[in-house]
Write an enzyme that holds these catalytic residues in place. Structure first.
Site, short mmCIF file in Angstrom:
data_model
loop_
_atom_site.label_atom_id
_atom_site.label_comp_id
_atom_site.label_asym_id
_atom_site.label_seq_id
_atom_site.Cartn_x
_atom_site.Cartn_y
_atom_site.Cartn_z
N ASP A 145 -44.34 -10.56 10.21
CA ASP A 145 -43.09 -10.69 10.98
C ASP A 145 -42.31 -11.84 10.36
O ASP A 145 -42.82 -12.57 9.51
CB ASP A 145 -43.41 -10.99 12.46
CG ASP A 145 -42.14 -11.17 13.30
OD1 ASP A 145 -41.21 -10.36 13.14
OD2 ASP A 145 -42.07 -12.12 14.10
N SER A 146 -41.07 -12.01 10.83
CA SER A 146 -40.26 -13.12 10.34
C SER A 146 -40.79 -14.47 10.84
O SER A 146 -40.48 -15.50 10.27
CB SER A 146 -38.82 -12.94 10.79
OG SER A 146 -38.77 -12.88 12.19
N TYR A 164 -34.56 -12.80 10.69
CA TYR A 164 -34.17 -11.69 9.81
C TYR A 164 -32.99 -10.91 10.41
O TYR A 164 -32.22 -10.28 9.70
CB TYR A 164 -35.32 -10.70 9.65
CG TYR A 164 -36.44 -11.08 8.71
CD1 TYR A 164 -36.52 -12.35 8.13
CD2 TYR A 164 -37.43 -10.15 8.40
CE1 TYR A 164 -37.58 -12.67 7.28
CE2 TYR A 164 -38.47 -10.46 7.54
CZ TYR A 164 -38.55 -11.72 6.99
OH TYR A 164 -39.58 -12.02 6.14
N GLY A 165 -32.94 -10.92 11.76
CA GLY A 165 -32.10 -9.96 12.49
C GLY A 165 -30.61 -10.01 12.27
O GLY A 165 -29.90 -9.07 12.60
N CYS A 205 -42.40 -6.27 13.38
CA CYS A 205 -41.04 -6.79 13.44
C CYS A 205 -40.10 -5.60 13.68
O CYS A 205 -40.07 -4.65 12.88
CB CYS A 205 -40.71 -7.46 12.10
SG CYS A 205 -39.00 -8.00 11.95
N THR A 260 -36.96 -5.51 13.52
CA THR A 260 -35.86 -5.48 12.55
C THR A 260 -36.29 -4.76 11.27
O THR A 260 -35.61 -3.85 10.79
CB THR A 260 -35.41 -6.93 12.23
OG1 THR A 260 -35.10 -7.58 13.47
CG2 THR A 260 -34.23 -6.95 11.32
N GLU A 299 -38.73 -19.22 19.01
CA GLU A 299 -39.23 -20.03 17.89
C GLU A 299 -39.25 -21.51 18.27
O GLU A 299 -40.08 -22.27 17.79
CB GLU A 299 -38.36 -19.82 16.65
CG GLU A 299 -38.50 -18.44 15.99
CD GLU A 299 -39.84 -18.24 15.25
OE1 GLU A 299 -40.34 -19.20 14.65
OE2 GLU A 299 -40.39 -17.12 15.31
N CYS A 350 -37.59 -6.15 19.94
CA CYS A 350 -37.90 -7.22 18.99
C CYS A 350 -39.24 -7.80 19.46
O CYS A 350 -39.42 -8.04 20.66
CB CYS A 350 -36.81 -8.27 19.04
SG CYS A 350 -37.23 -9.81 18.21
N THR A 351 -40.14 -8.03 18.53
CA THR A 351 -41.49 -8.46 18.93
C THR A 351 -41.53 -9.89 19.48
O THR A 351 -42.54 -10.30 20.04
CB THR A 351 -42.47 -8.33 17.74
OG1 THR A 351 -41.91 -9.01 16.61
CG2 THR A 351 -42.70 -6.86 17.41
N HIS A 352 -40.45 -10.63 19.32
CA HIS A 352 -40.38 -11.95 19.96
C HIS A 352 -40.20 -11.82 21.48
O HIS A 352 -40.53 -12.74 22.22
CB HIS A 352 -39.19 -12.77 19.42
CG HIS A 352 -39.42 -13.44 18.10
ND1 HIS A 352 -39.50 -12.76 16.92
CD2 HIS A 352 -39.58 -14.76 17.77
CE1 HIS A 352 -39.68 -13.63 15.92
NE2 HIS A 352 -39.73 -14.84 16.42
#
Ligand code: DGL
Length: 271
Positions: free
Chosen positions: A11-12, A43-44, A74, A76, A152, A186-188
């Site tokens: 992932d990012s 990345y998005g 991810c 994205t 993040e 989005c996996t976040h």
């Protein structure tokens, strides 16, 4: 037969950990090698070409770790760069199709919301999958670009005033749309589940792409006789920057205090 090589996940940044968490739960005997591109997150909001280049580099790093499959954890990359993976010689999993299947399975009123990064929403990939699976569905997309930096930064407590206000602003429009299902594209975003549910109410089912993808990976490895027969699997993390803050956040998100040697820095030039 069995295959004890690790599962490769990338992932990012931190978001793919929501997929790792589900993999650990469903496949506790599997080793996982995770790459988080913390030096280049997010990345998005980048162009398709750049996201594809990053995805290729991330996959090359995982290939160098002798993984048996690769998961783009991810949304994205899954939305705009899945074709990059057609060059891979090992099985590849993305998160968009599995999340879309799950949303179609759980919706009752066929009104499905999708939230994701700008690139994911612009791609319309979830809509594409859903319209094949459930042509009568109404799919409403909304990009939420501030969610990734919040996560993040470690700001995801549902009572935090900044978190509350940000989630409110992005999600209030869904209330009038009467959706009964929301894909966390989005996996976040599963990290913000509590804050999201407090805006939309418990009547809206949140679809976590990680849960749906982990199930698909489990079925695949089982069918192909590729499950590990180890006593217990281990996670090894690699990041492209800020290993210490990744370790702190990952320990919280996975509910497992990670030792220093569990998070290693890799230089981008070696990718
Ligand atoms: N977790 C990534 C996703 O699922 C985050 C994207 C980003 O880096 O902007 O889309």
């Amino acid at each position: 037969m069995s295959d004890s090589r690790p599962i490769g996940v990338f992932d990012s940044g931190l978001g793919g950990l929501t997929v790792v968490k589900e993999l650990n739960r469903l496949l506790p005997k599997e080793d996982i090698v995770y790459f988080g591109d913390t030096g280049r997150v997010p990345y998005g909001n980048r162009s398709e070409n750049t996201i594809k280049r990053y995805a290729r580099e991330d996959e090359n790093f995982l290939l160098s770790q002798d993984v048996k499959i690769i998961i783009a954890a991810c949304g994205t990359v899954s939305s705009v760069a899945s074709d990059v993976s057609s060059e891979l010689t090992i099985p590849f999993f993305e998160v968009v199709s599995h999340a879309s299947h799950e949303a179609v399975r759980v919706t009752r009123n066929k009104k499905i919301g999708v939230i994701g990064t700008a690139a994911t929403i612009k791609s319309g990939k979830h809509k594409e999958y859903i319209s094949v699976l459930l042509p009568k569905a109404r799919v409403i997309g909304q990009s939420c670009p501030l969610f990734v930096p919040l996560v993040e930064e470690g700001w995801y407590n549902a009572n935090d005033v900044v978190v509350k206000e940000t989630v409110n602003r992005y999600l209030t429009p869904f209330i009038n749309e009467e959706i009964d299902t929301l894909i966390l594209g989005c996996t976040h975003y599963p990290v913000l589940s509590e804050a999201i549910s407090s805006v939309l109410g418990e009547g809206v089912t949140l679809v976590n792409a990680g849960t749906a993808t982990a199930k698909a990976v489990f079925e695949f490895l089982k069918t192909k006789d590729m499950l590990s027969n180890k006593e217990k699997g281990e996670n090894q993390f690699y990041v492209s920057d800020k290993a210490d803050s990744f370790r702190t956040q990952a320990s919280i998100l996975l509910g497992d205090e990670l030792d220093d040697n569990k998070v290693r820095l890799v230089s981008l030039s070696s990718l």
